[in-house]
Design a protein around this motif. Structure first.
Motif, PDB file in Angstrom:
ATOM      1  N   TYR A  68       0.867  -1.181   0.000  1.00 55.60           N
ATOM      2  CA  TYR A  68       0.000   0.000   0.000  1.00 55.60           C
ATOM      3  C   TYR A  68       0.900   1.226   0.000  1.00 55.60           C
ATOM      4  O   TYR A  68       1.568   1.518   1.009  1.00 55.60           O
ATOM      5  CB  TYR A  68      -0.883  -0.032   1.235  1.00 55.60           C
ATOM      6  N   LYS A  69       0.940   1.929  -1.126  1.00 50.02           N
ATOM      7  CA  LYS A  69       1.742   3.134  -1.215  1.00 50.02           C
ATOM      8  C   LYS A  69       0.940   4.311  -0.674  1.00 50.02           C
ATOM      9  O   LYS A  69       0.014   4.791  -1.315  1.00 50.02           O
ATOM     10  CB  LYS A  69       2.166   3.377  -2.664  1.00 50.02           C
ATOM     11  N   TYR A  70       1.347   4.705   0.505  1.00 50.68           N
ATOM     12  CA  TYR A  70       0.590   5.765   1.182  1.00 50.68           C
ATOM     13  C   TYR A  70       1.603   6.686   1.852  1.00 50.68           C
ATOM     14  O   TYR A  70       2.558   6.231   2.500  1.00 50.68           O
ATOM     15  CB  TYR A  70      -0.345   5.168   2.224  1.00 50.68           C
ATOM     16  N   GLY A  71       1.400   7.980   1.699  1.00 56.34           N
ATOM     17  CA  GLY A  71       2.299   8.937   2.321  1.00 56.34           C
ATOM     18  C   GLY A  71       3.586   9.093   1.535  1.00 56.34           C
ATOM     19  O   GLY A  71       3.735   8.608   0.412  1.00 56.34           O
ATOM     20  N   SER A  72       4.565   9.740   2.195  1.00 56.92           N
ATOM     21  CA  SER A  72       5.822  10.075   1.497  1.00 56.92           C
ATOM     22  C   SER A  72       7.022   9.323   2.054  1.00 56.92           C
ATOM     23  O   SER A  72       8.150   9.609   1.659  1.00 56.92           O
ATOM     24  CB  SER A  72       6.069  11.588   1.616  1.00 56.92           C
ATOM     25  N   THR A  73       6.810   8.407   2.975  1.00 55.18           N
ATOM     26  CA  THR A  73       7.937   7.691   3.583  1.00 55.18           C
ATOM     27  C   THR A  73       7.932   6.235   3.133  1.00 55.18           C
ATOM     28  O   THR A  73       6.889   5.669   2.789  1.00 55.18           O
ATOM     29  CB  THR A  73       7.852   7.741   5.117  1.00 55.18           C
ATOM     30  N   ASN A  74       9.133   5.641   3.139  1.00 48.16           N
ATOM     31  CA  ASN A  74       9.264   4.226   2.811  1.00 48.16           C
ATOM     32  C   ASN A  74       8.828   3.357   3.993  1.00 48.16           C
ATOM     33  O   ASN A  74       8.740   3.826   5.129  1.00 48.16           O
ATOM     34  CB  ASN A  74      10.704   3.900   2.430  1.00 48.16           C
ATOM     35  N   ASP A  75       8.605   2.084   3.713  1.00 47.19           N
ATOM     36  CA  ASP A  75       8.153   1.154   4.761  1.00 47.19           C
ATOM     37  C   ASP A  75       9.338   0.692   5.630  1.00 47.19           C
ATOM     38  O   ASP A  75      10.506   0.727   5.212  1.00 47.19           O
ATOM     39  CB  ASP A  75       7.486  -0.066   4.130  1.00 47.19           C
ATOM     40  N   ARG A  76       8.997   0.247   6.812  1.00 50.22           N
ATOM     41  CA  ARG A  76       9.995  -0.298   7.726  1.00 50.22           C
ATOM     42  C   ARG A  76       9.304  -1.298   8.664  1.00 50.22           C
ATOM     43  O   ARG A  76       8.089  -1.267   8.845  1.00 50.22           O
ATOM     44  CB  ARG A  76      10.681   0.805   8.526  1.00 50.22           C
ATOM     45  N   PHE A  77      10.073  -2.167   9.236  1.00 54.81           N
ATOM     46  CA  PHE A  77       9.542  -3.128  10.203  1.00 54.81           C
ATOM     47  C   PHE A  77      10.665  -3.478  11.188  1.00 54.81           C
ATOM     48  O   PHE A  77      11.851  -3.224  10.935  1.00 54.81           O
ATOM     49  CB  PHE A  77       9.007  -4.385   9.505  1.00 54.81           C
ATOM     50  N   SER A  78      10.285  -4.077  12.313  1.00 51.65           N
ATOM     51  CA  SER A  78      11.272  -4.387  13.360  1.00 51.65           C
ATOM     52  C   SER A  78      11.287  -5.887  13.646  1.00 51.65           C
ATOM     53  O   SER A  78      10.336  -6.618  13.351  1.00 51.65           O
ATOM     54  CB  SER A  78      10.958  -3.620  14.649  1.00 51.65           C
TER      55      SER A  78
END
Length: 458
Positions: free
Chosen positions: A222-232
């Protein structure tokens, strides 16, 4: 979600149990002291290690808030990984990591109308490989020989292959990428920190937390907003040092301890030489003391009379004569005149037996027995006779009680005679209870005869 948490718990428990097993077999060899000759190079240390870990994957990270991510409700999923590490310096190493698992979230961010487009996403991490710098902190310690905890930081870069699946609100789950098998290759940057605990030589318990920054906004589909994805990825695992168990692990080795050991060993020769001199002086003193003791012993022989018989030991041909014994010039006892037991002596004893009475069932001597016992005591004093007292009872009462009563009565007579001056060492008091009757116990007269104390004079 509960099932995933249960799986994660079982995985972490297995890793912890494995660590316990390794901790129960510690290396007790000299190498366990962690000594390495300073400036001897890395060949004296184990620099390669491998690790395995398991933990929890989640889109939530410590950077930013959930409400600003593409999906606002993260869930926890099981992940697992492994790595191989080359320690280049005590505080710096290069680490190649592998990671697999799932990342899942629900409730996509709302649009301008306040509506969510997607109910959830689930991304399978098919594989990920990265190379990171591992910076170990606090392994140089001035307070302890070997640090127990090693904090560390990691930062690196890598590539991962993942397959995002997304579920529209009220719709069916579909793959984000509709071409091929739906998987995507993307660059990512892992940044982590953690703590390692020494649980056995060459075995470390690893507790870590890692945030993975994906170089794209399609990780959750889901491309939403201006930041890339991240996870922990929060994990627990075990690290095993490779190589000879006789060598310590570089990442956990404290070079300060080796420097101190080297200093002590260099001074060992001086201490040994001083100790040899001290031991030599002690040996000389012991020799002089032995000579003095020998001289004193020889002098003592000329004046010592060990048995006190008036003849010094050097001339005493019969040492250890009893005190008060009359001896001749060579220290041997003089012949004693033979003393016989006369009829008059026997009569004194018979009178004592005839007049002897005790209180009923007790060891208390009645007063009218005293005069005849006094004559027996005087006889023992005058002629130094020996006397055996044998107490007997009838069979009235228990055998144990009768045995004690017979012994107590014989001892009571002995105590009385000793109190009157008789030699206690020449009087024997014995109790036989009801075991040696001289008459039948079926009649009163027979029982009376069996209740007696026999006197044997010799």
């Amino acid at each position: 979600m509960k099932t995933n948490l249960k799986k994660a718990t079982l995985l972490l428990t297995g890793i912890m149990v494995g660590g316990k097993l390794f901790a129960q077999t510690p290396d007790t060899s000299a190498a366990a002291k962690d000594y390495v000759k300073p400036f001897s190079g890395g060949g004296q240390l184990r620099t390669w290690s491998v690790g395995v870990n398991g933990g929890v994957l989640t889109p939530f990270t410590v950077f930013g808030s959930n409400s600003r991510q593409d999906f606002t409700h993260p869930t926890e999923q099981v992940g697992y990984g492994a790595y191989i590490k080359k320690q280049i310096l005590p505080s710096f190493g290069l680490q190649a990591d592998f990671l697999r698992g799932k990342v899942k979230g629900t409730s996509s961010a709302t649009n301008a109308l306040g509506e969510s487009t997607y109910s959830q996403y689930e991304t399978n991490i098919n594989w990920s490989a990265s190379l990171s710098a591992n910076i170990t902190l606090a392994n140089i310690n001035w307070r302890h020989e070997k640090p127990f905890i090693q904090p560390y930081l990691t930062i690196g870069a890598g590539e991962m292959n993942y397959t995002p699946k997304i579920t529209p609100v009220g719709g069916q789950e579909t793959k984000y990428k509709t071409t091929g098998n739906g998987s995507i290759n993307e660059v990512f940057i892992p940044i982590g920190l953690g703590f390692k605990f020494d649980i056995a030589p060459g075995v470390n318990l690893d507790l870590g937390y890692q945030v993975n920054f994906v170089n794209s906004d399609n990780f959750d589909g889901y491309k939403y907003g201006s930041t890339n994805d991240r996870f922990s990825y929060a994990h627990i695992g075990l690290e095993f040092a490779l190589g000879s168990r006789k060598k310590p692990q570089m990442a956990t080795h404290n070079p300060v301890s080796s420097m101190r050991t080297e200093y002590l060993w260099e001074n060992q020769e001086t201490r040994t030489a001083l100790q040899r001199e001290i031991d030599a002086e002690k040996a000389k003193n012991d020799e002089l003391r032995n000579d003095l003791n020998t001289t004193n012993a020889n002098l003592a022989k000329l004046t010592t009379d060990s048995d006190g018989d008036g003849v010094v030991d050097v001339n005493d041909k019969c040492p250890n004569t009893p005190a008060g014994t009359k001896v001749d010039g060579s220290g041997c006892p003089l012949a004693k005149p033979v003393i016989y037991v006369t009829e008059e002596d026997k009569k004194v004893v018979k009178d004592a037996i005839k007049n002897l009475e005790f209180d009923l069932g007790k060891a208390t001597i009645r007063a009218h027995s005293y005069p005849s016992l006094d004559r027996v005591a005087q006889l023992l004093v005058d002629k130094n006779f020996s006397l055996k007292l044998a107490g007997h009872t009838d069979n009235t009462g228990s055998s144990d009680l009768n045995m004690r009563l017979s012994k107590d009565r014989a001892e009571a007579i002995k105590a009385y005679l000793v109190d009157k001056g008789a030699n206690a060492s020449r009087i024997e008091a014995t109790g036989y209870g009801q075991t040696q009757p001289i008459a039948t116990n079926k009649t009163a007269a027979g029982r009376q005869a069996n209740r007696r104390v026999e006197f044997t004079l010799f």
